[in-house]
Design an enzyme around this catalytic site. Structure first.
Site, PDB file in Angstrom:
ATOM      1  N   LYS A  12       0.752  -1.189   0.065  1.00 65.54           N
ATOM      2  CA  LYS A  12      -0.028  -0.123   0.076  1.00 65.54           C
ATOM      3  C   LYS A  12       0.829   1.334  -0.016  1.00 65.54           C
ATOM      4  O   LYS A  12       1.947   1.438   0.952  1.00 65.54           O
ATOM      5  CB  LYS A  12      -0.941   0.032   1.326  1.00 65.54           C
ATOM      6  CG  LYS A  12      -1.526   1.418   1.685  1.00 65.54           C
ATOM      7  CD  LYS A  12      -1.256   1.449   3.036  1.00 65.54           C
ATOM      8  CE  LYS A  12       0.178   1.962   3.534  1.00 65.54           C
ATOM      9  NZ  LYS A  12       0.056   2.497   4.803  1.00 65.54           N
ATOM     10  N   PRO A 101       9.280  -5.525   3.148  1.00 59.93           N
ATOM     11  CA  PRO A 101       9.916  -5.313   4.385  1.00 59.93           C
ATOM     12  C   PRO A 101       8.889  -5.100   5.765  1.00 59.93           C
ATOM     13  O   PRO A 101       7.765  -4.590   5.332  1.00 59.93           O
ATOM     14  CB  PRO A 101      10.729  -3.972   4.320  1.00 59.93           C
ATOM     15  CG  PRO A 101      10.228  -3.515   3.105  1.00 59.93           C
ATOM     16  CD  PRO A 101       9.857  -4.401   2.285  1.00 59.93           C
ATOM     17  N   ALA A 103       7.245  -3.395   9.124  1.00 58.30           N
ATOM     18  CA  ALA A 103       7.220  -2.185   9.686  1.00 58.30           C
ATOM     19  C   ALA A 103       7.694  -1.045   8.978  1.00 58.30           C
ATOM     20  O   ALA A 103       8.488  -0.301   9.284  1.00 58.30           O
ATOM     21  CB  ALA A 103       7.801  -2.242  11.246  1.00 58.30           C
ATOM     22  N   GLY A 108       2.598  -3.855   4.651  1.00 62.06           N
ATOM     23  CA  GLY A 108       3.029  -5.200   5.048  1.00 62.06           C
ATOM     24  C   GLY A 108       1.933  -6.016   5.835  1.00 62.06           C
ATOM     25  O   GLY A 108       1.142  -6.654   5.220  1.00 62.06           O
ATOM     26  N   GLY A 109       2.057  -5.850   7.132  1.00 60.13           N
ATOM     27  CA  GLY A 109       1.000  -6.627   8.094  1.00 60.13           C
ATOM     28  C   GLY A 109      -0.302  -6.516   7.720  1.00 60.13           C
ATOM     29  O   GLY A 109      -1.128  -7.505   7.801  1.00 60.13           O
ATOM     30  N   ASP A 143      -5.044   0.700   8.901  1.00 58.94           N
ATOM     31  CA  ASP A 143      -4.843   0.413   7.616  1.00 58.94           C
ATOM     32  C   ASP A 143      -5.349  -0.667   6.910  1.00 58.94           C
ATOM     33  O   ASP A 143      -5.229  -1.036   5.586  1.00 58.94           O
ATOM     34  CB  ASP A 143      -3.357   0.380   7.169  1.00 58.94           C
ATOM     35  CG  ASP A 143      -2.572   1.603   7.114  1.00 58.94           C
ATOM     36  OD1 ASP A 143      -3.423   2.740   6.735  1.00 58.94           O
ATOM     37  OD2 ASP A 143      -1.392   1.853   7.193  1.00 58.94           O
TER      38      ASP A 143
HETATM   39  O1  C5P Z   1      -4.138   0.921  13.812  1.00 53.79           O
HETATM   40  P1  C5P Z   1      -2.648   0.421  13.785  1.00 53.79           P
HETATM   41  O2  C5P Z   1      -2.220  -0.620  14.711  1.00 53.79           O
HETATM   42  O3  C5P Z   1      -2.185   0.347  12.476  1.00 53.79           O
HETATM   43  O4  C5P Z   1      -2.061   1.790  14.441  1.00 53.79           O
HETATM   44  C1  C5P Z   1      -0.702   1.669  15.227  1.00 53.79           C
HETATM   45  C2  C5P Z   1      -0.605   3.249  15.857  1.00 53.79           C
HETATM   46  O5  C5P Z   1      -0.677   4.076  14.864  1.00 53.79           O
HETATM   47  C3  C5P Z   1      -1.718   3.494  16.785  1.00 53.79           C
HETATM   48  O6  C5P Z   1      -1.961   2.748  18.007  1.00 53.79           O
HETATM   49  C4  C5P Z   1      -1.621   4.960  16.746  1.00 53.79           C
HETATM   50  O7  C5P Z   1      -0.586   5.086  17.754  1.00 53.79           O
HETATM   51  C5  C5P Z   1      -1.308   5.505  15.457  1.00 53.79           C
HETATM   52  N1  C5P Z   1      -2.162   5.678  14.500  1.00 53.79           N
HETATM   53  C6  C5P Z   1      -2.909   6.909  14.763  1.00 53.79           C
HETATM   54  N2  C5P Z   1      -3.858   7.337  13.914  1.00 53.79           N
HETATM   55  C7  C5P Z   1      -4.112   6.494  13.029  1.00 53.79           C
HETATM   56  C8  C5P Z   1      -3.321   5.380  12.669  1.00 53.79           C
HETATM   57  C9  C5P Z   1      -2.441   4.973  13.405  1.00 53.79           C
HETATM   58  O8  C5P Z   1      -2.570   7.830  15.655  1.00 53.79           O
HETATM   59  N3  C5P Z   1      -4.954   6.852  11.988  1.00 53.79           N
END
Ligand code: C5P
Length: 309
Positions: A12, A101, A103, A108-109, A143
């Site tokens: 992505k 890769p 993170a 990726g995940g 995501d």
């Molecule tokens: O949802 P995900 O696990 O991918 O997000 C990882 C971290 O990124 C969240 O815990 C948050 O700290 C930050 N994040 C955010 N706002 C978003 C997406 C992610 O602050 N829209």
């Protein structure tokens, strides 16, 4: 012999990413033009009748995950969530060919989790409606909904609001990662004092027929996580400079919270030439010359990818 199912998990790319606000729960409001590329991970699986789910991780980037408990992998989490939601007593032996890769700001995940949802809905013949799938996807990560959608779109909200846009043609792109993982929460935290971007800056009626036209429109936007990401991992500046220095690069930018950056080109020869030149100077970087995935190509690859024996 049992059927083998297969799903692509395309990278992505956040062509631009604006942080437009912050919610009370700490999540940030975003506005991002998202597309997918022909490079990605591949998830395959075979049906089990006993409800057990196994995950084997292979591929060039698989070793980055060897220290992690496989049960924590988003693919396993997605599979368990689908089992709980539907009560199915079926299971699966899954294999994740990890080529992206970890993170690294290109999904990726999240792409793997979305591929797991698609694959298991097909394998287990699940009939979940759009709302249930979106809820499951969002609970796996901000995501995952966009990766499940899998088409060029404008992403807003915390990643849960998706607006379809005119599909992009295959646009040559070079992806580069300096080989160091970054933590998304850390990057968001590091931009705490930065101002928010205005929302609604992107004209959703635009259509692009070349890398040059897309790069031109994107030059009005940016990635609001770049400053915080480069302060945490200065190598990202080296990647951006390496991309910008090579001939033919129309735009160089970081994707997501980094550290992967992309370059946009008019021809795949230019992208490949740049890839070769940069690989000479930085043999340890992950470098992939690819192109944006258009819907037609995706549909065709999926027809070929799901092949009951
Ligand atoms: O949802 P995900 O696990 O991918 O997000 C990882 C971290 O990124 C969240 O815990 C948050 O700290 C930050 N994040 C955010 N706002 C978003 C997406 C992610 O602050 N829209």
């Amino acid at each position: 012999m049992s059927a083998t199912y297969s799903e692509q998990a395309p990278a992505k790319i956040n062509l631009f990413l604006h942080v437009t606000g912050k919610r009370d729960d700490g999540y940030h409001l975003l506005e991002s033009l998202v597309c997918f590329t022909s490079v990605g991970d591949v998830l395959t699986g075979e049906l089990r009748e006993d409800g057990v789910i196994t995950l084997n991780i292979t591929g060039p980037m698989g070793k980055a995950l060897t220290h992690e408990d496989t049960n924590d992998n988003l693919v396993m989490q997605a599979a368990r969530m689908l089992q709980n939601e539907t009560g199915t007593d079926l299971g699966a032996d899954l294999t994740l060919d990890k080529r992206l890769p970890v993170a690294s700001g290109i999904g990726g995940g999240s792409a793997d989790a979305a591929a797991a949802i698609r694959l298991l809905c097909d394998m287990w013949k699940l009939d979940l409606d759009h709302q249930a799938l979106s809820r499951i996807a969002l609970s796996l990560g901000a995501d995952v909904p966009v990766c499940l959608h899998g088409q060029t779109c404008l992403m807003s909200g915390i990643g849960d609001e998706l607006t379809d846009l005119a599909d992009l043609p295959p646009i040559p792109m070079l992806l580069i990662n300096p080989g160091k993982a970054v933590s998304t929460p850390e990057i968001f935290k590091a931009r705490e004092d930065e101002a928010f971007s205005q929302s609604g800056l992107w004209d959703t009626r635009q259509q692009f027929n070349s890398g040059a036209a897309l790069a031109d429109a994107l030059s009005e936007c940016g990635n609001d996580l770049t400053l915080s990401a480069t302060s945490i991992l200065p190598e990202i500046c080296d990647v951006l400079n390496a991309l910008a220095r090579e001939e033919g690069c129309l735009l160089a930018r970081m994707s997501g919270s980094g550290a992967t950056c992309f370059g946009i080109y008019d021809t795949s020869e230019q992208a490949e030439q740049a890839a070769n030149a940069i690989a000479q100077s930085y043999p340890d970087w992950w470098i992939s010359a690819t192109e944006t995935l258009c819907q037609q190509a995706r549909t065709l690859s999926n027809i070929g990818a799901s092949f009951p024996d």
